[in-house]
Design an enzyme around this catalytic site. Sequence first.
Site, PDB file in Angstrom:
ATOM      1  N   HIS A 217      -0.698  -6.067  14.607  1.00  0.00           N
ATOM      2  CA  HIS A 217      -1.951  -6.493  15.226  1.00  0.00           C
ATOM      3  C   HIS A 217      -1.721  -7.398  16.437  1.00  0.00           C
ATOM      4  O   HIS A 217      -2.632  -7.575  17.247  1.00  0.00           O
ATOM      5  CB  HIS A 217      -2.827  -7.191  14.180  1.00  0.00           C
ATOM      6  N   SER A 221      -0.974  -0.943  18.257  1.00  0.00           N
ATOM      7  CA  SER A 221      -0.353   0.285  17.759  1.00  0.00           C
ATOM      8  C   SER A 221       0.178   1.141  18.900  1.00  0.00           C
ATOM      9  O   SER A 221      -0.399   1.184  19.993  1.00  0.00           O
ATOM     10  CB  SER A 221      -1.372   1.111  16.964  1.00  0.00           C
ATOM     11  N   LYS A 245     -10.542   8.458   8.725  1.00  0.00           N
ATOM     12  CA  LYS A 245      -9.397   9.367   8.869  1.00  0.00           C
ATOM     13  C   LYS A 245      -8.286   8.998   7.892  1.00  0.00           C
ATOM     14  O   LYS A 245      -7.727   9.871   7.209  1.00  0.00           O
ATOM     15  CB  LYS A 245      -8.877   9.304  10.305  1.00  0.00           C
ATOM     16  N   ASP A 246      -7.971   7.704   7.801  1.00  0.00           N
ATOM     17  CA  ASP A 246      -6.958   7.256   6.842  1.00  0.00           C
ATOM     18  C   ASP A 246      -7.412   7.511   5.413  1.00  0.00           C
ATOM     19  O   ASP A 246      -6.606   7.876   4.551  1.00  0.00           O
ATOM     20  CB  ASP A 246      -6.671   5.763   7.029  1.00  0.00           C
ATOM     21  N   GLU A 289      18.632   8.599  -7.729  1.00  0.00           N
ATOM     22  CA  GLU A 289      17.370   9.267  -7.424  1.00  0.00           C
ATOM     23  C   GLU A 289      17.447   9.930  -6.051  1.00  0.00           C
ATOM     24  O   GLU A 289      18.229   9.516  -5.185  1.00  0.00           O
ATOM     25  CB  GLU A 289      16.220   8.257  -7.448  1.00  0.00           C
TER      26      GLU A 289
END
Length: 409
Positions: A217, A221, A245-246, A289
Amino acid sequence: MSGAHDLVAFKNPVIRWVDERLPVFSMMQKEYGVFPTPRNFNYLWSFGAIAMVMLITMILTGVFLAMSYTPHTSLAFDSVERIMRDVNYGWLLRYMHANGASMFFIAVYIHMFRGLYYGSYKKPRELLWMFGVVIFLLMMATAFMGYTLPWGQMSFWGATVITNLFSALPIVGKYIVSLLWGGFSVDNPTLNRFFALHYLLPFVLFAVVFLHVWALHISGSNNPLGIEPKSEKDTLPFHPYYTMKDGFGVVVFLLIYALFVFYAPNFMGHADNYIKGDPLVTPPHIVPEWYFLPFYAILRSIPDKLMGVLAMGGSIVILFFLPWLDTSKVRSLRFRPIMRWWFWILVVDVIILGYCGANPPEGFWITLGQLATAYYFLHFLVITPLTGKLERPLPQPPSIAQAVLGEKA
């Protein structure tokens, strides 16, 4: 009152009353409501929010599982079986937690490779990227310690193999191993240490995620074009455009997650971990894993133990220096046709490393793993700097608005 002019005039009297005394709602409105974000985000930018949802899911399911788990070598395996059989919805909590780790890593790997493709590590976002690498390291440590807790065969022998790696370090190695073990071998003190750290580290991880978001922030972005917004036409408020959208991306991801939890809960696990850990019986093939396999392949590709450990650690440490290793002034690989090909070769290389790590260290797999390891380091130390200096990028649009809307900004 200082800062009163920054408060948002909320209609709800309760929210307004709280906000006047603790302006948390005004802060959320500023940082997640009207916060300007580039208008050309694609769905790859949703994986940050997806990773956050998975982190919260892992913390919540882990807290509830800890209520019924017993960190003792003679009881741990049976306590996990009791969770699966006798605790109300214990099977659901355990499958959500076990598969959630894999889904969390999937989200973070996509998030990282998106950052690599669009140059999100470049100025002014170097610290943002470095916090991301710290998050990745904390995830790996947390996941490794969590994998030992069921005390199955892979849990026990995985803990034995990985902790023994530190013994390769000169001078301090044996002290680190002794500290991790709490004795002379992997035993009850080791399990207690790993349980305590596995419970603690997610909260440390959450704190570093907070710093990661804070840095985001501050610097703003990145976007698929890799160019900075120049006017209001280049941006949109985060809400409602990107919350929706997210939100859609999160729902789709959770549906895939649910498919694994309910229909293939052991798909990403190992069958030997349903056998109680036995220090007298070594599994035919010890594998970690899947999300550790590329780094495990790098470790095994070098015959010398110390050099293998340093190479495995260096494969992650090198990411810290990527903002300075990439000498190109252009961020997005959309405008770097040569580097774009190298990027996709890197993706294939990491997949090959993972496949080598899943197979026995013999014959063809050793040679292939060594070649893939060599390319991994070559990509970051040689190809990335040289391509940045020699490549001629394609012309970039003057603004986000012109590229997206086809008009002048």
